[in-house]
Design an enzyme around this catalytic site. Sequence first.
Site, short mmCIF file in Angstrom:
data_model
loop_
_atom_site.label_atom_id
_atom_site.label_comp_id
_atom_site.label_asym_id
_atom_site.label_seq_id
_atom_site.Cartn_x
_atom_site.Cartn_y
_atom_site.Cartn_z
N SER A 1 0.84 -1.20 0.00
CA SER A 1 0.00 0.00 0.00
C SER A 1 0.88 1.25 0.00
O SER A 1 1.70 1.42 -0.89
CB SER A 1 -0.97 -0.04 1.19
OG SER A 1 -1.98 0.92 1.06
N GLU B 1 -9.03 -5.16 -5.06
CA GLU B 1 -8.45 -4.21 -4.11
C GLU B 1 -9.50 -3.30 -3.48
O GLU B 1 -9.52 -3.06 -2.27
CB GLU B 1 -7.41 -3.33 -4.82
CG GLU B 1 -6.19 -4.07 -5.34
CD GLU B 1 -5.09 -4.22 -4.30
OE1 GLU B 1 -5.31 -3.87 -3.14
OE2 GLU B 1 -4.01 -4.71 -4.68
N HIS C 1 -7.79 -5.32 -0.81
CA HIS C 1 -6.56 -4.71 -0.34
C HIS C 1 -6.21 -5.27 1.04
O HIS C 1 -7.07 -5.38 1.91
CB HIS C 1 -6.79 -3.19 -0.25
CG HIS C 1 -5.55 -2.38 -0.12
ND1 HIS C 1 -4.54 -2.42 -1.03
CD2 HIS C 1 -5.17 -1.48 0.83
CE1 HIS C 1 -3.58 -1.58 -0.67
NE2 HIS C 1 -3.94 -1.00 0.46
#
Length: 425
Positions: free
Chosen positions: A188, A308, A364
């Site tokens: 990230s 995600e 994610h």
Amino acid sequence: MYPQAETPTGAVRGHRDSFGELYRAIPYAAAPVGPGRFHPPVPHPGWSGVRDATRPSPTAPQPVRDFGALDMTPYFGPGWVRGEEYLTVDVSTPAADDGRRPVMVFVHGGGFVTGSNRAALYDGRAFARDGVVLVTVNYRLGVPGFLDLAGAPVNRGLLDVIAALGWVRDTIPAFGGDPDNVTVFGQSAGATLTGALLATSEAKGLFRRAIVQSGSGTGAFTPEQAGRVTAAAASALGVEPTAEAFGEIPDERFLEILPALAGLDLRTGTAPDPLAGLSPFSLVLPVQPADALLGGDVDLLIGTNTEEGNLYGTADPAALGETLFGAGTAKLTRAHARASGGRTHVYSFGYRSTASGGRLGAAHTVELPFVFDVADEPWLHGETGLLGPDPVPEGLAARMHGAWVAFARTGDPGWAEYDAVEFFG
């Protein structure tokens, strides 16, 4: 049992178990205090005697993040644990001896405002078990780390990561690691920082390989976009937008004004908001990392999860995931394949978590338990756990973790090099 390691700044005492040795809260730079929060990182002065490295360090000042019924504490960690000396690393190693083992340096995510190496997901025991020295890094976040201010260097959080990599170069032999075989990897925001390292001359030569997990090579703000955040922050605080003025303000106030920075319109005539409004902080660069990669022979492993955007609960998660991670990952991949003499490997992670009634899917952060080989831990399961109530496929964590270890060891995760047509069309 309490093993010791001798470092250039002093001796440290860690902890040994059946997986290896763990040394915690080792400073790689001096504490960022007062006006120093807006200075470049400076070397730690060192200590006399043996420093206790059995307890975790304080963390960078940060707000609480809430994802409703989904328990994200294994990802975000405990939040702000107060203390000045938080520019630290944790080191997991098979042994602090004269072995020259592969080294992996992990940069956590959290939207440039949250996270720390205290998060349960970043347990380094599996890496130590498999012959790798793992270093996990804390860095400055939010206003001290990324707000662009007159009189302060830009991207101070990135400068912290570079300082930590310098510490690894100089110190990791004391922990049984090979300074000539370092892989930096992040997820990230940490992955976006890792991608930026590929385009930063100050980082050249500090690592041999890089892994970018759900990041972006186009995630930086332009100076104009960053200026809007700076103006809003200065207005909320009632001070001039300078490092001198901000240096007198306590960290608590920086956290209090974050709601005033949320939702700023950062779109300009030449650039969209690369973070789609999810964070008011990012790197500040005149050119995106994907457009400024340095040459060299750094190997890259890069990829995303197939769903995600599901983490954020938006009406159109697929478009959000593409904006935040997909397009920027594709561009960075192509750029690396063209500019670097190193190998480029791409992955796509598709295991669907059964959390949130099966709606979370391959969202994610879901790949992290598999990378760190902790996917069977009970705190990741149940009705509120990141991986949901169902068991994960047998062997998946071992395969993914093994691929990361193999890449760190040899530059080959176990599959063919990047093929533009196959992955991105």
